[in-house]
Design an enzyme around this catalytic site. Structure first.
Site, PDB file in Angstrom:
ATOM      1  N   GLU A 277      55.532  53.812  24.220  1.00  0.00           N
ATOM      2  CA  GLU A 277      55.656  52.199  24.164  1.00  0.00           C
ATOM      3  C   GLU A 277      55.386  51.488  23.011  1.00  0.00           C
ATOM      4  O   GLU A 277      55.804  50.404  22.631  1.00  0.00           O
ATOM      5  CB  GLU A 277      54.989  51.658  25.370  1.00  0.00           C
ATOM      6  CG  GLU A 277      55.383  50.309  26.095  1.00  0.00           C
ATOM      7  CD  GLU A 277      55.075  49.971  27.522  1.00  0.00           C
ATOM      8  OE1 GLU A 277      55.770  50.017  28.552  1.00  0.00           O
ATOM      9  OE2 GLU A 277      53.745  49.744  27.597  1.00  0.00           O
TER      10      GLU A 277
ATOM     11  N   HIS B 163      53.682  79.546  30.891  1.00  0.00           N
ATOM     12  CA  HIS B 163      54.675  80.212  32.078  1.00  0.00           C
ATOM     13  C   HIS B 163      55.871  79.340  32.544  1.00  0.00           C
ATOM     14  O   HIS B 163      56.408  79.276  33.653  1.00  0.00           O
ATOM     15  CB  HIS B 163      53.729  80.591  33.303  1.00  0.00           C
ATOM     16  CG  HIS B 163      52.698  81.528  32.846  1.00  0.00           C
ATOM     17  ND1 HIS B 163      52.825  83.262  32.717  1.00  0.00           N
ATOM     18  CD2 HIS B 163      51.376  81.229  32.381  1.00  0.00           C
ATOM     19  CE1 HIS B 163      51.764  83.686  32.275  1.00  0.00           C
ATOM     20  NE2 HIS B 163      50.891  82.704  32.188  1.00  0.00           N
TER      21      HIS B 163
ATOM     22  N   LYS C  14      64.018  45.369  33.423  1.00  0.00           N
ATOM     23  CA  LYS C  14      63.242  44.649  34.398  1.00  0.00           C
ATOM     24  C   LYS C  14      64.180  43.594  34.768  1.00  0.00           C
ATOM     25  O   LYS C  14      64.682  43.037  36.075  1.00  0.00           O
ATOM     26  CB  LYS C  14      61.888  43.799  34.040  1.00  0.00           C
ATOM     27  CG  LYS C  14      61.021  44.744  33.897  1.00  0.00           C
ATOM     28  CD  LYS C  14      59.792  43.646  33.803  1.00  0.00           C
ATOM     29  CE  LYS C  14      58.395  44.589  33.132  1.00  0.00           C
ATOM     30  NZ  LYS C  14      57.524  43.904  32.654  1.00  0.00           N
TER      31      LYS C  14
HETATM   32  O1  LIG Z   1      49.753  45.200  33.894  1.00  0.00           O
HETATM   33  P1  LIG Z   1      50.911  44.631  33.839  1.00  0.00           P
HETATM   34  O2  LIG Z   1      51.108  43.046  33.415  1.00  0.00           O
HETATM   35  O3  LIG Z   1      51.146  44.599  35.387  1.00  0.00           O
HETATM   36  O4  LIG Z   1      52.046  45.675  33.385  1.00  0.00           O
HETATM   37  C1  LIG Z   1      52.121  46.977  33.617  1.00  0.00           C
HETATM   38  C2  LIG Z   1      52.844  47.513  32.595  1.00  0.00           C
HETATM   39  O5  LIG Z   1      53.971  47.048  32.443  1.00  0.00           O
HETATM   40  C3  LIG Z   1      54.346  47.162  30.830  1.00  0.00           C
HETATM   41  O6  LIG Z   1      54.341  45.779  30.554  1.00  0.00           O
HETATM   42  C4  LIG Z   1      55.815  47.719  30.703  1.00  0.00           C
HETATM   43  O7  LIG Z   1      56.637  47.306  31.738  1.00  0.00           O
HETATM   44  C5  LIG Z   1      53.281  47.918  30.261  1.00  0.00           C
HETATM   45  O8  LIG Z   1      53.201  47.560  29.081  1.00  0.00           O
HETATM   46  C6  LIG Z   1      52.205  47.613  31.104  1.00  0.00           C
HETATM   47  O9  LIG Z   1      51.172  48.642  30.990  1.00  0.00           O
END
Ligand SMILES: O=P(O)(O)OC[C@H]1O[C@](O)(CO)[C@@H](O)[C@@H]1O
Length: 615
Positions: free
Chosen positions: A394, A423, A528
């Site tokens: 990321e 394995h 998203k």
């Molecule tokens: O802590 P949050 O805001 O719920 O985000 C969870 C995760 O989602 C992300 O933003 C990626 O979708 C990550 O970087 C982060 O760790």
């Protein structure tokens, strides 16, 4: 020797034409060394790619530095000794001798590292190191608050740590208790969070939780209803003595919100008072924070704007669950702090994170041309690779560099543990496609003192594990597969803190070398957003089906009819998938045909919702 100027991102050439640089960033350069040519290389050489011209230019320079891996045992031993890094206080060693970088390469990289060290120094002083989000990057201050750029931030960090410790002590001692548990004290933690709000706590729990922790931990880290049901079912009557910690920096991540709603429903059904057992870790004034405040949850802890999810293990995110499990969090912080101190050295050889970044750059040509395989030979470190997968991918997996050039950077990370993986996929690593480098994590102490025994004369079970690691390292190297070895004495809070610190800094340094922002994640947004569009389309589909199903007689609709009535003919495939999913969950009925032949199906709802029709 031919000049390798332009080797790192501070070079104007690389910044402007990252895919055409006459530098070590050309992934095809291994054609000119003793490694076997990759299939992709051979294919590409038939149809010259745009970068072929630049490749011609780089041939001389690359041939000069790529001489293949050292095989003479005495020379290899000298290389091992010359490059061995040791952190005496932490008992950590870093062996980079099985990565084939040359002295010339190191020399040419020096200016790049100087620039990276300056960037890290600025970052630690509070520069806006995450320019896209206009944020400082302060996870290093968490373990050394006096480094925070303002007294206010220093106090915030210290107060939060004190609050975490106090709360954990009060919960463990039974001073803070669940309202209606026969045990009279909290016995379980259910941690609800995803990504950086889960992976660190999962890794640390697996690595460090004692066999009988004061509170056992479980995780809801997905919006999979069956997975959530499973966790709740496993808790059974202990739901009454479960501390639910909801972790989300943004406070609005859908998976985490759904997890919370599902857990709250389980509490309602069990007649339990959720707020008295709920804790929120989130940014001040986020949706989650406001909900927790208004509903009067048991406790709230802050997540700071300047700490990213994937580097939040040393914030309340990681420290609260760890300390509730009886893990010494001050030792974790001390380990990370000692490691950070070592990583501030501006002498490459004395800086373990920089040495890692050097190896990554060499092994992956500075463009991620090889994957990072993480192989801890210790069961308790099983989740290290999963934790590093987010931290590295990321952070480094970026489409554009800091100057806006398309670079498509990144390094893929995978792995589980040795010798188990011997394995599974090590056959391919040894003999198959050569698209990786390995990092072995070696733990010297096999088991606590006084428990060892010889299962055959002179040999213990741990000797076998040791032998498997060493054997695999040698066998891979013999076949020109490069590896790094990180050695720790024992898996302790201190060494785990140090390992986290080591990789956090290596990622930061590497990001500087390739000129990318390691601290944002714009790519995640696309998925998203698309998920949100699917759910919006589903609501339209439901409304259309509801209207047809409220008719007398009910009007089953074809997919084309649904798509037309949704004014979304171009989304017919997605509509089909929505229907198939709803039908599988008894929320839509298929009147004719089957999901295997989409054109044949006619759909209606089992129940018509008149109220919705006239809403
Ligand atoms: O802590 P949050 O805001 O719920 O985000 C969870 C995760 O989602 C992300 O933003 C990626 O979708 C990550 O970087 C982060 O760790």
């Amino acid at each position: 020797m031919a000049s390798l100027s332009g080797i790192c991102s501070s070079s104007p050439t690389l910044k402007k034409f990252p895919n055409q640089s006459p530098s070590l960033t050309d992934p095809l350069r291994k054609d000119h060394v003793s490694f076997p040519a990759r299939r992709a290389d051979r294919t590409l050489s038939l149809v010259p790619p745009p970068r072929a011209v630049a490749r011609e230019v780089s041939d001389g320079a690359l041939a000069a530095v790529k001489k293949g891996l050292e095989k003479d045992p005495r020379a290899l031993w000298r290389r091992y000794v010359d490059w061995l890094y040791q952190h005496k206080e932490l008992g950590i060693y870093l062996d980079v001798s099985r990565v084939g970088f040359s002295d010339e390469f190191v020399k040419e990289m020096e200016p790049c590292f100087e620039a990276a060290f300056r960037a890290m120094e600025e970052l630690e002083k509070g520069a806006i190191a995450n320019p896209d989000e206009g944020r400082m990057v302060g996870h290093y201050w968490l373990r050394d608050p006096k480094r925070a750029p303002t007294a206010f931030l220093k106090t915030q960090i210290e107060n939060t740590l004190d609050a975490v410790c106090k709360f954990a002590n009060d919960v463990v001692s039974g001073k803070i208790k669940p309202p209606s548990s026969p045990e009279g004290r909290f016995t379980q933690i259910l941690s609800v969070g995803i990504g950086g709000s889960a992976l660190g706590p999962q890794f640390v729990a697996e690595a460090l939780a004692p066999d009988n922790p004061p509170l056992k931990i479980r995780f809801v880290d997905n919006t999979d209803p069956a997975g959530i049901d499973h966790q709740i079912a496993q808790l059974g009557s202990e739901l009454a003595s479960t501390l639910v910690i909801v972790i989300s920096k943004s406070g609005g991540t859908p998976e985490t919100r759904n997890g919370l709603l599902e857990v709250q429903k389980a509490f309602r059904e069990a007649g339990l008072n959720f707020p008295k057992q709920g804790v929120a870790i989130t940014q001040e004034n986020s949706l989650l924070d406001n909900t927790a405040r208004i509903e009067g949850w048991l406790a709230r802890f802050p997540m700071f704007d300047w700490v990213g999810g994937r580097t939040s293990e040393m914030s309340a995110v990681g420290l609260l669950p760890a300390s509730l499990q009886g893990i010494d969090i001050r030792e974790m912080l001390a380990g990370a702090s000692l490691m950070d101190e070592a990583n501030r050295s501006t002498v490459l050889r004395n800086n373990p994170a920089a040495l890692l970044a050097l190896c990554w750059y060499w092994a992956t040509d500075g463009v991620g041309s090889k994957d990072m395989v993480i192989l801890p030979y210790k069961d308790s470190l099983l989740l290290f690779s999963r934790y590093l997968q987010q931290l590295v991918m990321e952070s480094l997996g970026k489409e554009f560099d800091l100057d806006g050039n398309r670079v498509n950077q990144g390094i893929s990370v995978y792995g589980n543990k040795g010798s188990t993986d011997q394995h599974a996929y090590i056959q391919q690593l040894r003999e198959g496609v050569h698209n990786f480098f390995v990092t072995f994590i070696e733990v010297l102490r096999d088991r606590p003192p006084g428990h060892d025994w010889e299962l055959e004369p002179g040999v213990t079970c741990g000797d076998y594990l040791f032998g498997m690691l060493q054997g695999t390292r040698s066998a891979l190297y013999a076949n020109n597969r490069e590896s790094i070895t990180v050695t720790v004495q024992e898996v302790t809070p201190r060494t785990v803190g140090a390992l986290i610190g080591l990789y956090e800094r290596a990622v930061g340094i590497y990001a500087s070398l390739v000129n990318i922002n390691a601290y944002h994640q714009p790519g995640v947004e696309a998925g998203k957003k698309a998920a949100g569009e699917v759910l919006a389309l589903q609501k339209r589909v439901l409304a259309v089906l509801n209207e047809a199903s409220c008719k007398e007689p009910v009007e089953p609709l074809t997919l084309e009819e649904i798509a037309d009535r949704c004014h979304a003919p171009e989304d017919i495939e997605m509509i089909y998938k929505i229907i198939a999913h709803m039908a599988a969950n008894d929320r839509a009925l298929i009147a004719e045909g089957s999901c295997g032949s989409p054109r044949s199906i006619k759909v209606f709802l089992g129940e018509c919702n008149i109220d919705e029709l006239y809403a």
